[in-house]
Design a protein around this motif. Structure first.
Motif, PDB file in Angstrom:
ATOM      1  N   LYS A   1       0.812  -1.218   0.000  1.00  0.00           N
ATOM      2  CA  LYS A   1       0.000   0.000   0.000  1.00  0.00           C
ATOM      3  C   LYS A   1       0.849   1.274   0.000  1.00  0.00           C
ATOM      4  O   LYS A   1       0.387   2.338  -0.436  1.00  0.00           O
ATOM      5  CB  LYS A   1      -0.911   0.003   1.240  1.00  0.00           C
ATOM      6  N   THR A   2       2.100   1.177   0.499  1.00  0.00           N
ATOM      7  CA  THR A   2       2.933   2.371   0.660  1.00  0.00           C
ATOM      8  C   THR A   2       4.216   2.245  -0.146  1.00  0.00           C
ATOM      9  O   THR A   2       4.842   1.178  -0.166  1.00  0.00           O
ATOM     10  CB  THR A   2       3.287   2.579   2.147  1.00  0.00           C
ATOM     11  N   ALA A   3       4.640   3.317  -0.787  1.00  0.00           N
ATOM     12  CA  ALA A   3       5.867   3.303  -1.594  1.00  0.00           C
ATOM     13  C   ALA A   3       7.090   3.107  -0.705  1.00  0.00           C
ATOM     14  O   ALA A   3       7.083   3.403   0.488  1.00  0.00           O
ATOM     15  CB  ALA A   3       5.986   4.606  -2.375  1.00  0.00           C
ATOM     16  N   GLY A   4       8.167   2.586  -1.328  1.00  0.00           N
ATOM     17  CA  GLY A   4       9.433   2.455  -0.621  1.00  0.00           C
ATOM     18  C   GLY A   4       9.763   1.028  -0.251  1.00  0.00           C
ATOM     19  O   GLY A   4       9.121   0.075  -0.700  1.00  0.00           O
ATOM     20  N   ALA A   5      10.782   0.892   0.569  1.00  0.00           N
ATOM     21  CA  ALA A   5      11.272  -0.419   0.979  1.00  0.00           C
ATOM     22  C   ALA A   5      10.365  -1.033   2.042  1.00  0.00           C
ATOM     23  O   ALA A   5       9.453  -0.385   2.570  1.00  0.00           O
ATOM     24  CB  ALA A   5      12.701  -0.301   1.507  1.00  0.00           C
ATOM     25  N   ALA A   6      10.624  -2.306   2.368  1.00  0.00           N
ATOM     26  CA  ALA A   6       9.861  -3.005   3.394  1.00  0.00           C
ATOM     27  C   ALA A   6      10.028  -2.316   4.734  1.00  0.00           C
ATOM     28  O   ALA A   6      11.049  -1.668   5.009  1.00  0.00           O
ATOM     29  CB  ALA A   6      10.317  -4.457   3.479  1.00  0.00           C
ATOM     30  N   LYS A   7       9.035  -2.467   5.595  1.00  0.00           N
ATOM     31  CA  LYS A   7       9.096  -1.811   6.902  1.00  0.00           C
ATOM     32  C   LYS A   7      10.097  -2.489   7.838  1.00  0.00           C
ATOM     33  O   LYS A   7      10.525  -1.896   8.829  1.00  0.00           O
ATOM     34  CB  LYS A   7       7.711  -1.772   7.546  1.00  0.00           C
TER      35      LYS A   7
END
Length: 352
Positions: A281-287
């Motif tokens: 759902k959110t751009a970027g790398a894994a949390k």
């Protein structure tokens, strides 16, 4: 085996320690509190669930840090060096059928206007299924660490136009937020760090993109579980969900798959037993931030300890041979019960 158990601490044979630990059965609780069974038309029962965010305590009895004999990049490389010769003829028919492929890929909702990558695609059986599901060849990448498997894929007319490359599932050669769909079938069992590979799948997906992980499930039968844990990684259903949750995926769902002649039996485990999907759902790398890799990919796959690598390869291959016999056993059992099923419709369900 007893000799190897005795010398394991001195020679680094850690995988066997994990294989010889207690055989506690997988419980329904491990599927997560949101699990519900639903009938699936024309295929085995499906399982749809929400990620619980935590692994059942039973899972801790199978430490993932104790790698199995073939759960190493070098051993997997050489294992497929020879298995690639007959892979399409002896592996797929018993463990990964056309019907299973359709059922496993359906939740991924693949379309023609999507950039798709098939990680650990091997000889291209799953990749062909991705094309049949609606993907466009020019926007599809097949990636695997085995050049021998990829050579088989490149020879297939059905894969013309598909980009075929070598690469490491735990360090994908793609930009962040660049793919619409990530698919991996029958590959996670060889990853030294499955969590890292799933975090990588999250990183390369665009917001709104989906990952589809297809892989084995852990047996509950003690004998089958011994051979499974000696050979490669057979995760529990709870482990798949936990890995997806930690990476940051939402709307995580699981569908159970299996050969039709198993009639839903899962106690012996399955090399292809489930399809797990999740949405980014959110751009970027894994949390989840991962530390240094346990194993770096060796471009030449030269073993650091030749004797240890060879023995792990031989022992792992021997354990794996058990799983070439299991589907034959299940098929023969299916045939034996078939006449009885003509007068008793629940014969297979009750006797398999």
């Amino acid at each position: 085996l007893l000799l190897i158990c005795a010398v394991a601490p001195a020679t680094g044979f850690q995988p066997l320690a994990g294989a010889l630990r207690g055989f506690s059965p997988v419980t329904r609780a491990q599927a997560g509190p949101g699990a519900r069974m639903r009938p699936a038309v024309g295929r085995p029962l499906g399982l749809s669930m929400a990620s619980s965010g935590a692994v059942d305590p039973e899972v801790s009895k199978r430490p993932l840090t104790k790698l199995r004999f073939i759960q190493h990049k070098t051993e997997a490389f050489w294992f497929y060096r020879y298995l690639s010769i007959v892979y399409d003829y002896i592996v797929n028919p018993g463990h990964w059928t056309d019907d299973m492929r359709v059922a496993a890929l359906e939740p991924a909702n693949i379309g023609p206007d999507m950039d798709v990558v098939d990680v650990g695609g091997g000889t291209g059986f799953c990749t062909i299924g991705i094309l049949q599901a609606g993907a466009t060849a020019s926007r599809l990448v097949l990636m695997d660490q085995s050049p021998h498997q990829l050579a088989k894929a490149r020879a297939k007319d059905a894969l013309k136009g598909v980009s075929i490359i070598e690469g490491d599932a735990e360090e994908l050669p793609f930009e962040t937020d660049s793919k619409d769909r990530y698919v991996s079938a029958g590959s996670i069992e060889y990853w030294p760090e499955p969590q890292r590979g799933i975090c990588e799948s999250y990183r390369i997906l665009k917001p709104g993109g989906q990952a589809c992980m297809i892989g084995p499930v852990l047996p509950t039968n003690p004998i089958s579980r011994f051979f499974a844990d000696s050979w490669m990684l057979f995760p529990t259903e709870a482990e798949y969900l936990d890995w997806f949750d930690k990476a940051g995926f939402e709307d995580v769902k699981m569908t159970r798959i299996g050969p039709s002649w198993y009639h839903g039996v899962r106690r012996h485990g399955l090399i292809m037993g489930c399809s797990v999907t999740g949405t980014k759902k959110t751009a970027g790398a894994a949390k989840l931030e991962m530390g240094p890799k346990i194993e770096a990919r060796d471009e030449n796959s030269r073993p650091k300890n030749t004797l240890a690598n060879i023995m792990r390869l031989l022992l792992g291959t021997t354990a794996g041979f058990y799983y070439f016999l299991v589907p034959v056993y299940m098929f023969l059992k299916h045939l034996l019960i078939l006449p009885l099923s003509l007068v008793w419709k629940d014969a297979h369900k009750k006797l398999m």
